[in-house]
Design a protein around this motif. Sequence first.
Motif, PDB file in Angstrom:
ATOM      1  N   VAL A   1       0.824  -1.114   0.059  1.00 43.92           N
ATOM      2  CA  VAL A   1       0.033   0.030   0.050  1.00 43.92           C
ATOM      3  C   VAL A   1       0.947   1.195   0.255  1.00 43.92           C
ATOM      4  O   VAL A   1       0.676   2.377  -0.691  1.00 43.92           O
ATOM      5  N   THR A   2       1.911   1.154   0.931  1.00 44.51           N
ATOM      6  CA  THR A   2       2.737   2.528   0.888  1.00 44.51           C
ATOM      7  C   THR A   2       3.552   2.617  -0.468  1.00 44.51           C
ATOM      8  O   THR A   2       3.600   3.769  -1.087  1.00 44.51           O
ATOM      9  N   ALA A   3       3.975   1.713  -1.014  1.00 42.53           N
ATOM     10  CA  ALA A   3       4.706   1.820  -2.199  1.00 42.53           C
ATOM     11  C   ALA A   3       3.794   2.382  -3.489  1.00 42.53           C
ATOM     12  O   ALA A   3       4.139   3.286  -4.094  1.00 42.53           O
ATOM     13  N   ILE A   4       2.597   1.578  -3.263  1.00 42.41           N
ATOM     14  CA  ILE A   4       1.759   2.398  -4.771  1.00 42.41           C
ATOM     15  C   ILE A   4       1.085   3.471  -4.294  1.00 42.41           C
ATOM     16  O   ILE A   4       1.023   4.550  -5.251  1.00 42.41           O
ATOM     17  N   TYR A   5       0.990   4.039  -2.885  1.00 39.17           N
ATOM     18  CA  TYR A   5       0.611   5.422  -2.787  1.00 39.17           C
ATOM     19  C   TYR A   5       1.552   6.333  -3.124  1.00 39.17           C
ATOM     20  O   TYR A   5       1.251   7.191  -3.827  1.00 39.17           O
ATOM     21  N   TYR A   6       2.866   6.251  -2.824  1.00 44.11           N
ATOM     22  CA  TYR A   6       3.778   7.105  -2.946  1.00 44.11           C
ATOM     23  C   TYR A   6       4.181   7.190  -4.542  1.00 44.11           C
ATOM     24  O   TYR A   6       4.709   7.976  -5.077  1.00 44.11           O
ATOM     25  N   GLY A   7       3.880   5.803  -5.203  1.00 46.11           N
ATOM     26  CA  GLY A   7       4.234   6.002  -6.681  1.00 46.11           C
ATOM     27  C   GLY A   7       3.326   6.426  -7.365  1.00 46.11           C
ATOM     28  O   GLY A   7       3.648   6.650  -8.686  1.00 46.11           O
ATOM     29  N   GLY A   8       2.068   6.781  -6.911  1.00 43.82           N
ATOM     30  CA  GLY A   8       1.031   7.222  -7.574  1.00 43.82           C
ATOM     31  C   GLY A   8       0.429   6.420  -8.677  1.00 43.82           C
ATOM     32  O   GLY A   8      -0.669   6.690  -9.331  1.00 43.82           O
TER      33      GLY A   8
ATOM     34  N   PRO B   1       8.960 -32.147 -12.460  1.00 45.70           N
ATOM     35  CA  PRO B   1       8.661 -30.675 -11.785  1.00 45.70           C
ATOM     36  C   PRO B   1       7.281 -30.795 -11.068  1.00 45.70           C
ATOM     37  O   PRO B   1       6.459 -31.457 -11.594  1.00 45.70           O
ATOM     38  N   THR B   2       6.992 -29.461 -10.255  1.00 50.94           N
ATOM     39  CA  THR B   2       5.917 -29.508  -9.708  1.00 50.94           C
ATOM     40  C   THR B   2       5.188 -28.333 -10.038  1.00 50.94           C
ATOM     41  O   THR B   2       5.901 -27.302 -10.198  1.00 50.94           O
ATOM     42  N   VAL B   3       3.694 -28.040  -9.893  1.00 57.09           N
ATOM     43  CA  VAL B   3       3.084 -26.872 -10.080  1.00 57.09           C
ATOM     44  C   VAL B   3       2.193 -26.731  -8.837  1.00 57.09           C
ATOM     45  O   VAL B   3       1.569 -27.870  -8.545  1.00 57.09           O
ATOM     46  N   ILE B   4       2.361 -25.789  -8.316  1.00 59.41           N
ATOM     47  CA  ILE B   4       1.342 -25.564  -7.251  1.00 59.41           C
ATOM     48  C   ILE B   4       0.130 -24.494  -7.497  1.00 59.41           C
ATOM     49  O   ILE B   4       0.514 -23.199  -8.149  1.00 59.41           O
ATOM     50  N   LEU B   5      -0.800 -24.720  -7.819  1.00 60.22           N
ATOM     51  CA  LEU B   5      -2.109 -23.955  -7.758  1.00 60.22           C
ATOM     52  C   LEU B   5      -2.603 -23.383  -6.994  1.00 60.22           C
ATOM     53  O   LEU B   5      -3.534 -23.941  -5.852  1.00 60.22           O
ATOM     54  N   ALA B   6      -2.191 -22.130  -6.418  1.00 64.30           N
ATOM     55  CA  ALA B   6      -2.692 -21.326  -5.130  1.00 64.30           C
ATOM     56  C   ALA B   6      -3.908 -20.521  -5.394  1.00 64.30           C
ATOM     57  O   ALA B   6      -3.846 -19.632  -6.130  1.00 64.30           O
ATOM     58  N   GLN B   7      -4.969 -21.205  -4.658  1.00 63.34           N
ATOM     59  CA  GLN B   7      -6.272 -20.353  -4.989  1.00 63.34           C
ATOM     60  C   GLN B   7      -6.131 -19.266  -4.152  1.00 63.34           C
ATOM     61  O   GLN B   7      -6.010 -19.135  -2.948  1.00 63.34           O
ATOM     62  N   THR B   8      -6.622 -17.950  -4.806  1.00 59.25           N
ATOM     63  CA  THR B   8      -6.304 -16.489  -4.283  1.00 59.25           C
ATOM     64  C   THR B   8      -7.373 -15.780  -4.275  1.00 59.25           C
ATOM     65  O   THR B   8      -8.042 -15.967  -5.229  1.00 59.25           O
ATOM     66  N   VAL B   9      -7.232 -14.607  -3.958  1.00 59.38           N
ATOM     67  CA  VAL B   9      -8.277 -13.392  -3.996  1.00 59.38           C
ATOM     68  C   VAL B   9      -7.375 -12.425  -4.471  1.00 59.38           C
ATOM     69  O   VAL B   9      -6.739 -11.880  -3.759  1.00 59.38           O
ATOM     70  N   LYS B  10      -7.670 -11.724  -5.560  1.00 59.62           N
ATOM     71  CA  LYS B  10      -7.174 -10.422  -5.981  1.00 59.62           C
ATOM     72  C   LYS B  10      -7.631  -9.375  -5.194  1.00 59.62           C
ATOM     73  O   LYS B  10      -8.779  -9.147  -4.888  1.00 59.62           O
ATOM     74  N   GLY B  11      -6.526  -8.603  -4.808  1.00 60.35           N
ATOM     75  CA  GLY B  11      -6.596  -7.624  -3.792  1.00 60.35           C
ATOM     76  C   GLY B  11      -7.018  -8.089  -2.265  1.00 60.35           C
ATOM     77  O   GLY B  11      -7.515  -7.372  -1.536  1.00 60.35           O
ATOM     78  N   LYS B  12      -6.383  -9.185  -2.089  1.00 53.15           N
ATOM     79  CA  LYS B  12      -6.692  -9.967  -0.669  1.00 53.15           C
ATOM     80  C   LYS B  12      -6.178  -8.887   0.551  1.00 53.15           C
ATOM     81  O   LYS B  12      -5.175  -8.365   0.298  1.00 53.15           O
ATOM     82  N   GLY B  13      -7.117  -8.737   1.287  1.00 59.16           N
ATOM     83  CA  GLY B  13      -6.599  -8.080   2.611  1.00 59.16           C
ATOM     84  C   GLY B  13      -7.533  -6.667   2.820  1.00 59.16           C
ATOM     85  O   GLY B  13      -7.445  -5.969   3.896  1.00 59.16           O
ATOM     86  N   ILE B  14      -7.806  -6.054   1.705  1.00 59.87           N
ATOM     87  CA  ILE B  14      -8.384  -4.734   1.640  1.00 59.87           C
ATOM     88  C   ILE B  14      -9.762  -4.866   1.046  1.00 59.87           C
ATOM     89  O   ILE B  14      -9.767  -5.027  -0.190  1.00 59.87           O
TER      90      ILE B  14
ATOM     91  N   GLU C   1      -6.731   9.328   1.320  1.00 60.58           N
ATOM     92  CA  GLU C   1      -8.092   8.649   1.995  1.00 60.58           C
ATOM     93  C   GLU C   1      -7.979   7.221   1.840  1.00 60.58           C
ATOM     94  O   GLU C   1      -8.071   6.362   2.897  1.00 60.58           O
ATOM     95  N   GLN C   2      -7.693   6.612   0.845  1.00 56.71           N
ATOM     96  CA  GLN C   2      -7.856   5.113   0.290  1.00 56.71           C
ATOM     97  C   GLN C   2      -6.530   4.428   1.138  1.00 56.71           C
ATOM     98  O   GLN C   2      -6.736   3.358   1.771  1.00 56.71           O
ATOM     99  N   ALA C   3      -5.440   4.958   0.974  1.00 57.87           N
ATOM    100  CA  ALA C   3      -4.168   4.523   1.552  1.00 57.87           C
ATOM    101  C   ALA C   3      -4.330   4.439   2.876  1.00 57.87           C
ATOM    102  O   ALA C   3      -4.143   3.303   3.564  1.00 57.87           O
ATOM    103  N   ASP C   4      -4.970   5.260   3.663  1.00 55.79           N
ATOM    104  CA  ASP C   4      -5.079   5.399   4.980  1.00 55.79           C
ATOM    105  C   ASP C   4      -6.116   4.516   5.473  1.00 55.79           C
ATOM    106  O   ASP C   4      -6.104   3.721   6.427  1.00 55.79           O
ATOM    107  N   LEU C   5      -7.370   4.333   4.719  1.00 56.05           N
ATOM    108  CA  LEU C   5      -8.385   3.121   5.013  1.00 56.05           C
ATOM    109  C   LEU C   5      -7.644   1.930   5.020  1.00 56.05           C
ATOM    110  O   LEU C   5      -7.874   1.039   5.805  1.00 56.05           O
ATOM    111  N   ALA C   6      -7.016   1.818   3.817  1.00 53.26           N
ATOM    112  CA  ALA C   6      -6.465   0.406   3.693  1.00 53.26           C
ATOM    113  C   ALA C   6      -5.328  -0.060   4.692  1.00 53.26           C
ATOM    114  O   ALA C   6      -5.362  -1.328   5.181  1.00 53.26           O
ATOM    115  N   LEU C   7      -4.554   1.025   5.332  1.00 53.84           N
ATOM    116  CA  LEU C   7      -3.592   0.659   6.183  1.00 53.84           C
ATOM    117  C   LEU C   7      -4.206   0.249   7.824  1.00 53.84           C
ATOM    118  O   LEU C   7      -3.740  -0.483   8.383  1.00 53.84           O
ATOM    119  N   ALA C   8      -5.332   1.151   7.879  1.00 58.71           N
ATOM    120  CA  ALA C   8      -6.136   0.923   9.022  1.00 58.71           C
ATOM    121  C   ALA C   8      -6.821  -0.286   8.979  1.00 58.71           C
ATOM    122  O   ALA C   8      -6.852  -1.120   9.921  1.00 58.71           O
TER     123      ALA C   8
END
Length: 275
Positions: free
Chosen positions: A22-29, A233-246, A263-270
């Motif tokens: 969140v910090t990187a994307i906020y400061y990166g614009g 070789p092995t493949v791991i299919l990792a079931q995930t949620v895009k944007g997980k955690g916010i 405002e969005q960055a502050d909300l996400a960090l909180a």
Amino acid sequence: MLTHERLGELNQIARRIRSNIVTAIYYGGSGHPGGSLSCVEILTALYFHVMNIDPENPGLPDRDRFILSKAHAAPALYATLTERGYFPKEWLKTFSHDDSRLQKHIDMHLVPGVDVSGGSLGQGLSIGVGMALAARIDQSERRIFVCLGDGELDEGQNWEAAMSAAHYKLNRLTAIVDRNCLQVDGTTDCVMNLEPLEDKWRSFGFHTLKVDGHDVGRMITALDQARQYTEVPTVILAQTVKGKGISFIENRVEWHAGSLTKEQADLALAELREN
């Protein structure tokens, strides 16, 4: 051994990595928040428990190698590397700036701990095949890990690489698919249906595992199983949620790429602090 206490520590690390993103994307614009947030537990498991690496010696010859094939998720890798001690956290606030080492696509010549530069999708597994063949020639025990996006699997080069990996029985190569089911234009089943994905990888000759990609403990178990499987070789299919955690980013295709307001960055960090 993965103790209950250690698992708790790893979950705390994953939370800090998300805050770093969140910090990187906020400061990166701008950046790619959705796909960066979805692969956090994958990176946590690798960099804090599984891989043989040394932040004090990033060029260690027999270190394990990691390739972020879905290179637009660079904020996730940067967030992980700084948490692991490869470079100061202050660097995150320079993300995407003209004079920064931390660009939107990773550059192995600028960032300590990065093994492969990234940009165009679909190339990482091919590079991983080459690295795994080199390790065999060197008679090295190093392992090669490649993290791919599921939308990236639309690229045919991945399947050529998969055939090569199975043909040469590159058992020290592990592919991890961040299966969040969204890509820039919509859901993966609408843009280019990948199913039956598990059967496809198996038919290409891979030992195939399917896990909850947000469960660090299960990710580590799957990665350990890959180590023990010595035939192909092995493949791991990792079931995930895009944007997980916010909550306002989760499973929303419009957050594939974009910027965060203050405002969005502050909300996400909180929200990350509370969960």
